[in-house]
Design a protein around this motif. Structure first.
Motif, PDB file in Angstrom:
ATOM      1  N   GLN A   6       0.844  -1.184   0.000  1.00 14.79           N
ATOM      2  CA  GLN A   6       0.000   0.000   0.000  1.00 14.79           C
ATOM      3  C   GLN A   6       0.883   1.239   0.000  1.00 14.79           C
ATOM      4  OE1 GLN A   6      -3.306  -1.712   2.997  1.00 14.79           O
ATOM      5  NE2 GLN A   6      -3.599   0.431   2.445  1.00 14.79           N
ATOM      6  N   CYS A  23      -3.206   0.289  -3.671  1.00 12.85           N
ATOM      7  CA  CYS A  23      -2.937  -1.068  -3.203  1.00 12.85           C
ATOM      8  C   CYS A  23      -2.480  -1.864  -4.418  1.00 12.85           C
ATOM      9  CB  CYS A  23      -4.206  -1.668  -2.605  1.00 12.85           C
ATOM     10  SG  CYS A  23      -4.077  -3.404  -2.111  1.00 12.85           S
ATOM     11  N   TRP A  34     -11.696  -3.263   0.556  1.00 20.21           N
ATOM     12  CA  TRP A  34     -11.153  -2.119   1.288  1.00 20.21           C
ATOM     13  C   TRP A  34     -11.843  -2.053   2.655  1.00 20.21           C
ATOM     14  CZ3 TRP A  34      -6.969   0.675   0.344  1.00 20.21           C
ATOM     15  CH2 TRP A  34      -6.469   0.735  -0.960  1.00 20.21           C
ATOM     16  N   CYS A  89      -6.217  -2.694   2.515  1.00 21.70           N
ATOM     17  CA  CYS A  89      -6.772  -3.487   1.429  1.00 21.70           C
ATOM     18  C   CYS A  89      -6.517  -4.961   1.747  1.00 21.70           C
ATOM     19  CB  CYS A  89      -6.166  -3.112   0.079  1.00 21.70           C
ATOM     20  SG  CYS A  89      -4.378  -3.349  -0.071  1.00 21.70           S
ATOM     21  N   GLY A 105      -2.757  -5.815   2.969  1.00 24.26           N
ATOM     22  CA  GLY A 105      -1.687  -4.846   2.843  1.00 24.26           C
ATOM     23  C   GLY A 105      -1.289  -4.334   4.218  1.00 24.26           C
ATOM     24  N   THR A 108      -2.589   2.147   5.294  1.00 23.12           N
ATOM     25  CA  THR A 108      -2.246   3.557   5.090  1.00 23.12           C
ATOM     26  C   THR A 108      -2.914   4.358   6.192  1.00 23.12           C
ATOM     27  OG1 THR A 108      -2.028   3.375   2.681  1.00 23.12           O
ATOM     28  CG2 THR A 108      -2.490   5.564   3.592  1.00 23.12           C
TER      29      THR A 108
END
Lengths: 114, 116
Positions: A6, A23, A34, A89, A105, A108
């Motif tokens: 990510q 991603c 997501w 993700c 991931g 973020t």
């Protein structure tokens, strides 16, 4: 190595600004989810994409799946403080056809300043 | 409908101590999962279960054991805690094949574990 990368890892934006989180997979994306996580809380499902070129929107959040690039993007329009949190993700990269075996991931972290 | 709940929310252990994390879901899901979340590592699957009485290893199973005696509960045990097991633990559940990708995983609020 991480199979789902990510970017960026963290992001600070001013309220009202737009932003995009990516991603990227090193393998084929069969299904892409997501999620949003707030501190001290679990993951909240946002959207699911499964077809190349698919795009979904919910309120001010839009997600797209680029099958060729093996990438998904999450775009937030006119960010608000309520958008702050960690966005993750998760993807089916094994072709199971279900959400039963997801690879995630690293997340973020989004901060929205006033 | 409480969804997925986890007990406890926070715990501090000394090295070598044991504990059990409890996960409960009221959605009649077949599959249940235990993940750990560490900075820069994302969510990693520890163990999972595809039905009552069944368990299987995930990506990082060492040092953990699990049991699923009832469909709605999934227990994660640490027999001898180590500082490397300091993490945030998440439980999740989902339907099996029914609905394909339309059925996502539902997550609990997490358990923060600190091993000293």
């Amino acid at each position: 190595s991480q199979e789902l990368e990510q970017s960026p890892q963290s992001l600070i934006v001013q309220e009202g600004k737009n932003l995009t989180i990516n991603c990227t997979s090193s393998k084929t994306l069969y299904g892409l989810y997501w999620y949003k996580q707030k501190y001290g809380e679990g993951l909240i499902f946002l959207m699911m994409l499964q077809k190349g070129g698919e795009e979904k929107s919910h309120e001010k959040i839009t997600a797209k799946l680029d099958e060729k690039k093996q990438q998904s993007s999450l775009h937030i329009t006119a960010s608000q403080p309520s958008h702050a949190g960690i966005y993750l993700c998760g993807a089916d990269i094994f072709g199971t056809g279900t959400a039963s075996k997801l690879t995630f991931g690293t997340g973020t972290r989004l901060q929205v300043t006033l | 409908n409480a969804g997925v709940t986890q007990t406890p929310k926070f715990r501090v252990l000394k090295t070598g101590q044991s504990m059990t994390l409890l996960c409960a879901q009221d959605m009649n899901h077949e599959y249940m999962y235990w993940y750990r979340q560490d900075p820069g590592m994302g969510l990693r699957l520890i163990h999972y279960s595809v039905g009552e009485g069944t368990t299987a290893k995930g990506e990082v199973p060492d040092g953990y054991n699990v049991s699923r005696l009832k469909k709605q509960n999934f227990l994660l045990g640490l027999e001898s805690a180590a500082p490397s097991q300091t993490s945030v633990y998440f439980c999740a559940s989902s339907y099996s094949w029914r609905g394909g990708y339309q059925e996502t995983q539902y997550f609990g609020p997490g358990t923060r574990l600190l091993v000293l």
